[in-house]
Design a protein around this motif. Structure first.
Motif, short mmCIF file in Angstrom:
data_model
loop_
_atom_site.label_atom_id
_atom_site.label_comp_id
_atom_site.label_asym_id
_atom_site.label_seq_id
_atom_site.Cartn_x
_atom_site.Cartn_y
_atom_site.Cartn_z
N SER A 1 -29.08 51.83 9.59
CA SER A 1 -29.74 51.38 8.77
C SER A 1 -29.59 51.81 7.35
CB SER A 1 -31.34 51.43 9.21
OG SER A 1 -32.42 50.85 8.13
N LEU A 2 -29.53 53.37 7.29
CA LEU A 2 -29.26 53.89 6.10
C LEU A 2 -27.90 53.60 5.42
CD1 LEU A 2 -30.38 56.17 4.02
CD2 LEU A 2 -29.06 57.70 5.65
N THR A 3 -26.82 53.59 6.28
CA THR A 3 -25.24 53.37 6.00
C THR A 3 -25.09 51.97 5.53
OG1 THR A 3 -24.55 53.37 7.99
CG2 THR A 3 -24.61 55.55 6.80
N ILE A 4 -25.94 51.19 5.72
CA ILE A 4 -25.80 49.71 5.21
C ILE A 4 -26.20 49.54 3.75
CG2 ILE A 4 -26.86 47.31 5.20
CD1 ILE A 4 -27.39 47.71 8.19
N LEU A 5 -26.88 50.51 3.27
CA LEU A 5 -27.15 50.61 1.98
C LEU A 5 -26.57 51.51 1.08
CD1 LEU A 5 -31.16 50.88 2.43
CD2 LEU A 5 -29.95 48.85 2.04
N ILE A 6 -26.04 52.55 1.56
CA ILE A 6 -25.54 53.60 0.82
C ILE A 6 -24.43 52.99 -0.34
CG2 ILE A 6 -23.86 55.70 0.74
CD1 ILE A 6 -25.33 56.73 3.20
N PRO A 7 -23.44 52.12 0.35
CA PRO A 7 -22.44 51.65 -0.51
C PRO A 7 -22.91 50.89 -1.64
CG PRO A 7 -21.79 51.24 1.88
CD PRO A 7 -23.26 51.70 1.67
N ILE A 8 -24.18 50.15 -1.54
CA ILE A 8 -24.47 49.09 -2.62
C ILE A 8 -25.62 49.64 -3.59
CG2 ILE A 8 -23.74 47.15 -0.97
CD1 ILE A 8 -27.45 47.48 -1.39
N ILE A 9 -26.09 50.73 -3.35
CA ILE A 9 -27.50 50.87 -4.15
C ILE A 9 -26.92 51.08 -5.58
CG2 ILE A 9 -29.15 52.89 -4.67
CD1 ILE A 9 -29.37 53.41 -1.55
N TYR A 10 -25.89 51.87 -5.96
CA TYR A 10 -25.21 51.94 -7.21
C TYR A 10 -25.12 50.64 -7.85
CZ TYR A 10 -22.22 53.02 -11.14
OH TYR A 10 -21.55 53.07 -12.16
N LEU A 11 -24.41 49.69 -7.20
CA LEU A 11 -23.95 48.42 -7.64
C LEU A 11 -25.24 47.64 -7.83
CD1 LEU A 11 -20.65 47.80 -5.95
CD2 LEU A 11 -20.90 48.17 -8.54
N TYR A 12 -26.33 47.74 -6.85
CA TYR A 12 -27.39 46.83 -6.82
C TYR A 12 -28.21 47.32 -7.98
CZ TYR A 12 -31.37 44.24 -4.72
OH TYR A 12 -32.19 43.36 -4.46
N GLY A 13 -28.23 48.54 -8.48
CA GLY A 13 -29.05 49.16 -9.59
C GLY A 13 -28.43 48.42 -10.87
N LYS A 14 -27.31 48.25 -10.69
CA LYS A 14 -26.46 47.85 -11.98
C LYS A 14 -26.72 46.39 -12.25
CE LYS A 14 -23.66 50.99 -13.71
NZ LYS A 14 -23.96 51.55 -15.11
N ARG A 15 -27.18 45.66 -11.13
CA ARG A 15 -27.44 44.28 -11.24
C ARG A 15 -28.85 44.05 -11.96
NH1 ARG A 15 -25.06 40.89 -7.15
NH2 ARG A 15 -22.70 41.51 -7.45
N PHE A 16 -29.62 45.10 -12.14
CA PHE A 16 -30.96 45.06 -12.73
C PHE A 16 -30.64 45.83 -14.16
CE2 PHE A 16 -32.17 44.63 -8.37
CZ PHE A 16 -33.46 43.97 -8.46
N GLY A 17 -29.38 46.01 -14.94
CA GLY A 17 -29.22 46.45 -15.91
C GLY A 17 -29.27 47.88 -16.32
N LEU A 18 -29.32 48.61 -15.01
CA LEU A 18 -29.55 50.16 -15.30
C LEU A 18 -28.40 50.89 -15.70
CD1 LEU A 18 -31.59 50.54 -11.88
CD2 LEU A 18 -32.72 50.41 -14.22
N SER A 19 -28.61 51.61 -16.35
CA SER A 19 -27.34 52.77 -16.85
C SER A 19 -26.96 53.64 -15.79
CB SER A 19 -27.71 53.63 -17.86
OG SER A 19 -28.84 54.58 -17.68
N ASP A 20 -25.93 54.53 -15.88
CA ASP A 20 -25.53 55.34 -14.60
C ASP A 20 -26.65 56.21 -14.39
OD1 ASP A 20 -23.05 54.32 -13.97
OD2 ASP A 20 -21.88 55.30 -15.47
#
Length: 393
Positions: A18-37
């Motif tokens: 469950s956890l590792t399904i998310l790890i690769p996409i959290i950074y990019l998912y946040g970028k979809r909401f216009g978040l900075s690094d």
């Protein structure tokens, strides 16, 4: 190993999946909401800060009321939080979902306490090794599952993660018996496990120094786990699919080391020396990673890193469990998870602060820092080794 152990190992696998399904996409998912690094680093940190607030409470409650009910609460929180995150329409909702997942996120520490309940001192290292391998198997299948979910959308990965956690919830409810034999006496201020309790935890004989070491280990690792993603995407010019495949490499090599590797190393070296060598390889790898901006070189260093990094956390967990009294297993492992949660909250912020999108060279700075700090952690572990060398009962 009895049936309770293998059911717990299954739950550990489901948690990890469950956890590792998310790890690769959290950074990019946040970028979809216009978040900075830097803002995406906060997205990582808010989960860990919430987990820090809750995990010691969950650990102590599990000593008082049993492992099963607390594990049910933790898994249910993960299910709800991921459903909210996967359907979020604003960054605020996404942050709230990550906070909810963290505040109920004590599943790992409770599962580790169950392992301590159902294993003897002599086979506990093997038990935690198998537990780590089960988690590692989740790290193998999690990225594969994430890749499939990403074909629909990044948000679908959260929904699939929630569905997997729901399976773990059903297994816990219907298959896992209670493992705590001697419940702790009713404690005063059971929800008051803040700074005072963390400081008192440092005074636990042989356990306190391990908590300190693991806090710094966690900080250096989470500097890496956040910095690795923007470095891989922005400097090495890779995409979400290749990033997910890198996490698949982490998982495969982790399983290999936590199954065959641990057995081979345990025959030749004691557990403390395995920890020292693993920390040395980890620190060296961090420093080597950003030296050459080449994807083939980077993958080679990551393979070296993955082989030995997977041994660090199971080794620390085993040392803490071996040195804690039977009636304090949940509390000790809960405190350990709490210190890790603090480090998990600090590491991404450190990395996010060092990175400046307008200066690509800065994407490598957190990796260099993680390497230097890990060398210092290794030095601390070596000079304090007499304080935590376990005596098997």
């Amino acid at each position: 190993m009895n049936q309770k152990f293998w059911i717990t190992a299954l739950i550990a696998f489901i948690n990890s999946l469950s956890l590792t399904i998310l790890i690769p996409i959290i950074y990019l998912y946040g970028k979809r909401f216009g978040l900075s690094d830097f803002q995406t680093s906060l997205l990582f940190s808010i989960y860990s800060v919430a987990q820090f607030l809750a995990t010691p409470v969950i650990g102590k409650l599990s000593d008082r009321f049993g492992r099963k009910p607390l594990l049910i609460i933790s898994l249910a929180g993960t299910v709800i939080a991921n459903l909210i995150a996967g359907t979020a329409t604003t960054a605020v909702v996404l942050f709230l979902a990550r906070f909810l997942d963290g505040i109920t996120g004590g599943n790992a520490s409770v599962a580790q306490a169950i392992i301590s309940d159902v294993t003897t001192s002599e086979n506990r290292a093997r038990g935690f090794g198998i537990y780590g391998a089960a988690s590692g198997l989740g790290f193998v299948l999690g990225p594969v599952t994430s890749l499939l979910a990403q074909q629909i959308s990044l948000g679908m990965a959260f929904l699939v993660s929630g569905a997997v956690a729901f399976v773990g919830l059903l297994v816990t409810i219907f298959l896992l018996p209670e493992t705590l034999q001697n419940k702790a006496d009713k404690a005063r201020n059971i929800f008051d496990l803040g700074l005072g309790n963390l400081i008192r935890g440092l005074a636990i004989p042989k356990v306190g120094i391990l908590l300190v070491i693991n806090f710094f280990i966690g900080t250096t690792f989470t500097i890496f786990t956040y910095a690795f993603q923007p470095y891989f995407i922005n400097v090495l010019d890779q995409n979400s699919q290749s990033l997910t495949l890198m996490f698949l490499v982490f998982g495969v090599l982790g399983v290999i080391m936590q199954t065959w590797g641990v057995s081979i190393l345990n025959q030749k070296f004691n557990i403390v020396n395995i920890l020292f060598f693993s920390l040395f390889i980890r620190s060296l790898s961090f420093i080597l990673m950003p030296i050459w901006e080449n994807i083939i070189y980077f993958v080679g260093v990551v393979i070296l890193f993955s082989l030995f990094n997977s041994l660090v956390q199971p080794t620390i967990n085993t040392l803490i469990s071996l040195n804690a009294k039977a009636q304090e297993q949940g509390t000790a492992l809960g405190l350990n998870a709490s210190y890790l949660s603090i480090s998990n909250g600090i590491g991404p912020i450190i990395a996010g602060t060092l990175i400046h999108q307008s200066h690509p060279i800065t994407y490598g700075y957190p990796l260099y820092l993680a390497g230097i700090l890990t060398f210092l952690v290794l030095f601390l572990a070596v000079v304090s080794r007499q304080s935590y060398v376990p005596q098997l009962k």
